[in-house]
Structure formats: structure tokens, C-alpha cells
Enzyme design. Structure first.
Site, PDB file in Angstrom:
ATOM      1  N   CYS A   6       0.851  -1.137  -0.115  1.00  0.00           N
ATOM      2  CA  CYS A   6      -0.061  -0.124   0.200  1.00  0.00           C
ATOM      3  C   CYS A   6       0.810   1.343   0.066  1.00  0.00           C
ATOM      4  CB  CYS A   6      -0.934  -0.170   1.213  1.00  0.00           C
ATOM      5  SG  CYS A   6      -1.690   1.406   1.553  1.00  0.00           S
ATOM      6  N   CYS A   9       0.012   3.640   2.845  1.00  0.00           N
ATOM      7  CA  CYS A   9       0.722   3.013   4.141  1.00  0.00           C
ATOM      8  C   CYS A   9       2.338   3.306   4.182  1.00  0.00           C
ATOM      9  CB  CYS A   9       0.797   1.468   4.068  1.00  0.00           C
ATOM     10  SG  CYS A   9      -0.879   0.960   4.232  1.00  0.00           S
TER      11      CYS A   9
END
Length: 227
Positions: A6, A9
Site C-alpha cells: 500500500c 501506508c
């Protein structure tokens, strides 16, 4: 809750490490969970996107819906760790709380804080539900400065925009739904700054939004922005 692939993230990681460093030595534990390895845990806690930040406080679970800056995450933690309803014992403590939320919003129950009082029970329940949305306080009427005089006793008031407003129960009968609707509708200042993570929450309040879009760092349009 994150996933290694991600991009959001990865962008959050150094910010989250800063949050962990700031909270090191406090009563709050900061952790992370790889949802690609522990998908069953992510499902259990209803994680639907990455990254998701949650705060667990006993039986209560709160999800961070604000901006992913260290300041906003720490503010979220401060609200979520409680106590949900913070007690004020004097005018000095009231002024201290008001000063710490300058430009913001705080709610206050004024009464004897009798756990059997109907309004206090409703207020505590709504505060528990909306704990990460605002700050909730309680105290006796002796903590109020002279310029604040609620019509009712007990009473629930909101302090914001350099003034205050009192909750008025429809037809004089308070209900959980009317109190929650009033608190939900008053939890923003009159002219809040919208960020990417907050516009959806503002829309959920149920009020019409008039949005001013400005070029915050545009020197050419600086005069226009101040109008």
C-alpha cells in the site's frame, strides 16, 4: 492496520513512527499489523482499507477518520484514551480547559454529576459514542464564569466561536436522539478548515455546507483570500 504493497501506508510509516516515539513511555501502546499475514484479524476488526488506525480502550474501539499527520493522530489519541467525560472542579480549571481548546469546540454538562440523573446518563452515553469527535467535560455550576448562565439545571452547553449555546430539549423533554443530534450538529466551529479526511464527517452532520476554496500559499491571491 496496513499492507506492505500500500502506497498510502508507506507514506504514513515515518509519521506513524514519530507518533510512536512521542507516545513512548506513556500509557498508550502503539502497534502495527500486516493485514496480508493476519487477514482474519483485520476482518474481525472490520478493516476495509489501508491504512486504518484504530484505538482500543477497554470494550470501546475508535477509528481515526481525520488527517494522517502526527498532530492529528496524536489529537485522536488524546481524545480516545479518555476519560471520555473529563471533570472540572473550579473556574480556574474551566478557563484552563477553554484555553487549551482555543478556536475549537468543547461540550460541558453542568449539574451534580449524579450517575442516576437522566440527562447526565444520556450525555455520558453520547460522549462515549462521539469521544473522538470532540471534548466532553462536566462540573457543577460553581465552575462557570459569571457570563455563562444556563437557563436549565442540569444543563448541557457547547462553548465555541467565542460564545456558548445551551441544549434545549424539544418540548422540554430530553431524549438520547435529540441530544446526540444537537451535539453532532454543534461539534464544528462556524468556519472550520476542511481537510481531505474531514469533509465526509462534516457532510454527515446533516447541515448544508458552504465551502470557500482558496489558494492558501498563493502570494498573488493573498489579498483575495483574506476577504
Amino acid at each position: 492496520f496496513y499492507a506492505p504493497w500500500c502506497g498510502h501506508c508507506k507514506k504514513l510509516e515515518p509519521i506513524y513512527h514519530q507518533v510512536a516515539k512521542t507516545l513512548s513511555g506513556s500509557t498508550v501502546r502503539v502497534a502495527k499489523l500486516d493485514c496480508t499475514r493476519f487477514s482474519n484479524v483485520a476482518s474481525h476488526f472490520d478493516v476495509r482499507g489501508f491504512p486504518t488506525i484504530k484505538f482500543f480502550n477497554g470494550a470501546n474501539t475508535y477509528t481515526h477518520r481525520g488527517e494522517r499527520s502526527s498532530e492529528d493522530i496524536l489529537e485522536f489519541v488524546n481524545k480516545a484514551k479518555g476519560p471520555v467525560v473529563r471533570k472540572l472542579a473550579s473556574v480556574g480549571k474551566f478557563n484552563e480547559a477553554k484555553g487549551s481548546h482555543y478556536g475549537g469546540v468543547l461540550f460541558l454538562y453542568i449539574g451534580d454529576e449524579d450517575p442516576n440523573d437522566d440527562l447526565f446518563k444520556k450525555y455520558s452515553h453520547v460522549a462515549d459514542k462521539l469521544a473522538v469527535s470532540s471534548y466532553f467535560y462536566s462540573g457543577k455550576d460553581s465552575i462557570l464564569p459569571k457570563e455563562i448562565k444556563p437557563k436549565n439545571s442540569p444543563a448541557v452547553i457547547v462553548i465555541k466561536d467565542s460564545t456558548w449555546y445551551e441544549y434545549q430539549a424539544p418540548e422540554g423533554i430530553s431524549s438520547m436522539s435529540s441530544l446526540e443530534a444537537w451535539i453532532n450538529g454543534e461539534r464544528y466551529s462556524a468556519f472550520p478548515k476542511i481537510a481531505g479526511g474531514s469533509i465526509n464527517e462534516m457532510a454527515e452532520v446533516g447541515k448544508s455546507l458552504v465551502i470557500l476554496v482558496i489558494h492558501e500559499h498563493d502570494e498573488v491571491k493573498k489579498t483575495l483570500n483574506k476577504r
